[in-house]
Every structure is written in C-alpha cells, then in structure tokens.
Design a protein around this motif. Structure first.
Motif, mmCIF file in Angstrom:
data_model
loop_
_atom_site.group_PDB
_atom_site.id
_atom_site.type_symbol
_atom_site.label_atom_id
_atom_site.label_comp_id
_atom_site.label_asym_id
_atom_site.label_seq_id
_atom_site.Cartn_x
_atom_site.Cartn_y
_atom_site.Cartn_z
ATOM 1 N N HIS A 255 13.580 -4.275 2.403
ATOM 2 C CA HIS A 255 13.507 -4.258 3.870
ATOM 3 C C HIS A 255 12.600 -3.127 4.362
ATOM 4 C CE1 HIS A 255 16.639 -7.227 3.813
ATOM 5 N NE2 HIS A 255 17.418 -6.426 3.114
ATOM 6 N N LEU A 256 11.450 -3.005 3.697
ATOM 7 C CA LEU A 256 10.420 -2.032 4.068
ATOM 8 C C LEU A 256 9.124 -2.789 4.302
ATOM 9 C CD1 LEU A 256 11.090 0.651 1.294
ATOM 10 C CD2 LEU A 256 11.691 0.853 3.715
ATOM 11 N N SER A 257 8.173 -2.135 4.955
ATOM 12 C CA SER A 257 6.860 -2.749 5.108
ATOM 13 C C SER A 257 6.047 -2.496 3.837
ATOM 14 C CB SER A 257 6.130 -2.168 6.323
ATOM 15 O OG SER A 257 5.776 -0.819 6.077
ATOM 16 N N GLU A 258 5.026 -3.318 3.631
ATOM 17 C CA GLU A 258 4.140 -3.104 2.475
ATOM 18 C C GLU A 258 3.475 -1.737 2.558
ATOM 19 O OE1 GLU A 258 1.764 -6.281 0.560
ATOM 20 O OE2 GLU A 258 2.255 -7.376 2.404
ATOM 21 N N GLU A 259 3.137 -1.324 3.772
ATOM 22 C CA GLU A 259 2.498 -0.016 3.971
ATOM 23 C C GLU A 259 3.422 1.115 3.508
ATOM 24 O OE1 GLU A 259 -0.574 2.621 5.262
ATOM 25 O OE2 GLU A 259 -0.577 0.457 4.935
ATOM 26 N N GLN A 260 4.704 1.011 3.806
ATOM 27 C CA GLN A 260 5.649 2.042 3.383
ATOM 28 C C GLN A 260 5.745 2.107 1.862
ATOM 29 O OE1 GLN A 260 8.839 0.421 5.820
ATOM 30 N NE2 GLN A 260 9.004 2.368 6.907
ATOM 31 N N VAL A 261 5.772 0.949 1.216
ATOM 32 C CA VAL A 261 5.831 0.911 -0.246
ATOM 33 C C VAL A 261 4.532 1.455 -0.829
ATOM 34 C CG1 VAL A 261 5.980 -0.623 -2.259
ATOM 35 C CG2 VAL A 261 7.492 -0.969 -0.291
ATOM 36 N N LYS A 262 3.412 1.072 -0.253
ATOM 37 C CA LYS A 262 2.101 1.546 -0.738
ATOM 38 C C LYS A 262 2.011 3.066 -0.661
ATOM 39 C CE LYS A 262 -1.803 1.841 1.528
ATOM 40 N NZ LYS A 262 -3.010 1.657 2.269
ATOM 41 N N VAL A 263 2.391 3.620 0.464
ATOM 42 C CA VAL A 263 2.315 5.076 0.654
ATOM 43 C C VAL A 263 3.298 5.787 -0.268
ATOM 44 C CG1 VAL A 263 2.710 6.942 2.309
ATOM 45 C CG2 VAL A 263 1.384 4.937 2.981
ATOM 46 N N TRP A 264 4.492 5.215 -0.455
ATOM 47 C CA TRP A 264 5.465 5.837 -1.362
ATOM 48 C C TRP A 264 4.867 5.918 -2.764
ATOM 49 C CZ3 TRP A 264 7.881 5.062 -5.927
ATOM 50 C CH2 TRP A 264 8.934 5.935 -6.235
ATOM 51 N N PHE A 265 4.244 4.833 -3.239
ATOM 52 C CA PHE A 265 3.639 4.838 -4.567
ATOM 53 C C PHE A 265 2.486 5.842 -4.652
ATOM 54 C CE2 PHE A 265 6.230 1.345 -5.756
ATOM 55 C CZ PHE A 265 6.181 1.270 -7.137
#
Length: 127
Positions: free
Chosen positions: A88-98
């Motif tokens: 339940h996150l945006s792709e942008e949030q996952v991308k930045v976390w990585f």
C-alpha cells in the motif's frame, strides 16, 4: 501500474481568496499545519511544488522491504509495482526507499572494509 492515490489533503484553514491571514497563522508555520496560500501571500517557496511529507513506514513494510533488498538490491518494473501495491505504497516511495537503502549498504560496506584494513595495520585516513 496505475499511480497510487496519495493521502487526502486537509482542508485549508481559511476560505479561498480570503487574502487576510488569521492572527494565529504566524505561529502555525513551524507546526506543519496546512494553510491556504491565500493566507500567506508573502511567504516565498518553490512555485508549484509543495514540500513532500516524509513517509513513515510501518514495521511490517520495513521488514518486507528489507527482505526484498536482501534478495536483490535493484527492483524495477513489474516487481516494484507489485511490491508497492502489496505494501500500500506508491512506486515512487518504494523506488526512493531502495535508493536510500543502497546508499546505506555502500556506506556500511566501506566502513567494514576500513575496519578490516585497520586490523591489518593498513588503514587509510577517512575522508
């Protein structure tokens, strides 16, 4: 992957077009309350871009993100889309976390290498 809807914005503290900031508005600047731009015509900011709110990840989300990072350090395309939707996150949030996690990993690796060199007496001064 369709864009994930962001959190709804709270209503502004004054009516659109009011032009007169309330007396207490100056105290709210540091507390993070959303105040309509009409209340602060003199405040300078980046035009057209609101400050991004920092994402607070739950412990379950972090555990899953760390698990995926241990499996592979780069997540792209469909994998990122599926992970984002399952958390339940945006792709942008996952991308930045990585991106941030890779930086942390590189820093830890460098520190471990320097510690090994220091044990052997071959340490180089840190920058």
């Amino acid at each position: 992957c369709p864009p994930a809807p962001g959190p709804p914005l709270p209503p502004p503290l004054c009516a659109p077009g009011c032009g007169v900031p309330p007396a207490w508005a100056a105290r709210l600047g540091a507390t993070g309350f959303l105040i309509s731009r009409c209340c602060f015509p003199l405040i300078k900011g980046k035009p057209g871009k609101a400050k991004r709110v920092r994402t607070i990840f739950s412990s379950e989300q972090l555990a899953r993100l760390e698990q995926e990072f241990a499996r592979q350090q780069y997540l792209v395309g469909q994998e990122r889309c599926l992970l984002a939707s399952s958390l339940h996150l945006s792709e942008e949030q996952v991308k930045v976390w990585f991106q941030n996690r890779r930086i942390k990993w590189r820093k830890q690796s460098l520190e471990q290498q320097q510690a090994k060199l220091a044990k052997m007496g071959l340490a180089t001064p840190q920058r």
